[in-house]
Design a protein around this motif. Sequence first.
Motif, PDB file in Angstrom:
ATOM      1  N   CYS A 195       0.824  -1.211   0.000  1.00 32.06           N
ATOM      2  CA  CYS A 195       0.000   0.000   0.000  1.00 32.06           C
ATOM      3  C   CYS A 195       0.857   1.259   0.000  1.00 32.06           C
ATOM      4  N   GLY A 196       2.002   1.201   0.662  1.00 28.98           N
ATOM      5  CA  GLY A 196       2.921   2.333   0.608  1.00 28.98           C
ATOM      6  C   GLY A 196       3.465   2.553  -0.787  1.00 28.98           C
ATOM      7  N   VAL A 197       3.759   1.459  -1.494  1.00 22.71           N
ATOM      8  CA  VAL A 197       4.222   1.566  -2.886  1.00 22.71           C
ATOM      9  C   VAL A 197       3.168   2.268  -3.731  1.00 22.71           C
ATOM     10  N   GLY A 257       7.344   1.366   2.010  1.00 21.60           N
ATOM     11  CA  GLY A 257       6.766   1.135   0.692  1.00 21.60           C
ATOM     12  C   GLY A 257       6.620   2.426  -0.096  1.00 21.60           C
ATOM     13  N   ALA A 258       6.222   3.502   0.586  1.00 23.26           N
ATOM     14  CA  ALA A 258       6.071   4.792  -0.088  1.00 23.26           C
ATOM     15  C   ALA A 258       7.405   5.269  -0.656  1.00 23.26           C
ATOM     16  N   ALA A 259       8.473   5.082   0.112  1.00 25.08           N
ATOM     17  CA  ALA A 259       9.800   5.462  -0.379  1.00 25.08           C
ATOM     18  C   ALA A 259      10.196   4.628  -1.591  1.00 25.08           C
ATOM     19  N   LEU A 260       9.893   3.335  -1.547  1.00 26.65           N
ATOM     20  CA  LEU A 260      10.173   2.483  -2.710  1.00 26.65           C
ATOM     21  C   LEU A 260       9.356   2.932  -3.918  1.00 26.65           C
ATOM     22  N   GLY A 309      13.909 -10.058  -4.612  1.00 24.55           N
ATOM     23  CA  GLY A 309      14.106 -10.679  -5.918  1.00 24.55           C
ATOM     24  C   GLY A 309      14.703  -9.773  -6.967  1.00 24.55           C
ATOM     25  N   GLY A 310      15.002  -8.527  -6.582  1.00 24.60           N
ATOM     26  CA  GLY A 310      15.604  -7.606  -7.540  1.00 24.60           C
ATOM     27  C   GLY A 310      14.661  -7.119  -8.620  1.00 24.60           C
ATOM     28  N   VAL A 311      13.352  -7.282  -8.434  1.00 28.44           N
ATOM     29  CA  VAL A 311      12.370  -6.851  -9.435  1.00 28.44           C
ATOM     30  C   VAL A 311      12.039  -5.377  -9.216  1.00 28.44           C
ATOM     31  N   ALA A 312      12.020  -4.618 -10.284  1.00 31.41           N
ATOM     32  CA  ALA A 312      11.680  -3.205 -10.194  1.00 31.41           C
ATOM     33  C   ALA A 312      10.220  -3.040  -9.782  1.00 31.41           C
ATOM     34  N   VAL A 313       9.938  -1.955  -9.054  1.00 25.61           N
ATOM     35  CA  VAL A 313       8.571  -1.692  -8.599  1.00 25.61           C
ATOM     36  C   VAL A 313       7.610  -1.673  -9.779  1.00 25.61           C
ATOM     37  N   SER A 314       7.983  -0.988 -10.840  1.00 25.80           N
ATOM     38  CA  SER A 314       7.093  -0.881 -11.999  1.00 25.80           C
ATOM     39  C   SER A 314       6.803  -2.248 -12.610  1.00 25.80           C
TER      40      SER A 314
END
Length: 333
Positions: A195-197, A257-260, A309-314
């Motif tokens: 939710c922060g993301v 999460g918001a920072a990420l 896992g090194g996966v980008a947020v997008s």
Amino acid sequence: MTTLNVIGAGAWGTALAITARKAGNDVCLWTRHAIHAAALNSEKSNSKYLPGIALTPGIKATVDLAKAAQAEILLMVVPAQHIRDILARLKPDLAPETVLVICAKGLEQESGLMMSEVMADVIPENPLAILSGPNFAREIAMGLPAAATLACSDIETGRKLVDAIGLPAFRPYLTDDVIGAQIGGAVKNVLAIACGVVAGGRLGDNARAALITRGMAEILRFGEKRGARAETLMGLSGLGDLVLTCSSPASRNYSLGAALGQGDILGEILQQRHTVTEGVYTASAICMMAEKLNIEMPICHAVNEILNGGVAVSNAIEELLARPFRDEKLAGF
């Protein structure tokens, strides 16, 4: 007067010490650092973790774990990943009747065990209870109204604990569902990062509401496989904690999460913090157990991919949105 000591002098441990002392208990607050203990005793406040809040008179801080173990009730408020070590250190000095109340929320990262299972490994002899709910430490310390779930398999012991820590503004609700009281608090930390993301990426309130709702479905599925009761998961330690943690920047998991979501790097975020963000460590344990038990938990999986896992947020968001459309009663996002 009941001797009720608190193991862990972070914000939550301090808030619980203040509450326990207000409830009339003899309270000792344990911290691992001598400088911190000296500051707590001299300043009568915890300026490091809970600035601006005065300790209730009579609270004493110590670094002597053996001394802190001498209590009728121990509130275990160290981070989840340190519970096993601290229990092992406490064990030689514990009386068999001392009740241990686990106040940490999370799963052990390496084993996937709940905190009650960790305690069963280390100290199976002592009575156990779980305290969990929608509680921000600062508000509890300020005496603002709040409620929590207190889970204990022995209801008589549970009632004694409620009497020991309950106040008009801090209301423990008793259950014997020890498993259920732990599931919500563990999984919601991971969902709060999601939710922060959403907030950091400015994806909107609709997306956050969808994540909370579908996240609740993941909690229910996980809880069912672990033996939790649905009514517990829909109560204070489940739905209540989920709503609070997924809706406020005051949550450490939500703010991480918001920072990420804003593009910050995980390692740099953690380096800037002196408090533990439990969801970072619990995410991999939840996904490990979900795979083992064949539970579909796509939101938790996406968070774990971002964290470990090194996966980008997008890319993680894109993967979630690309999932097939489902009937609402079925599993999946």
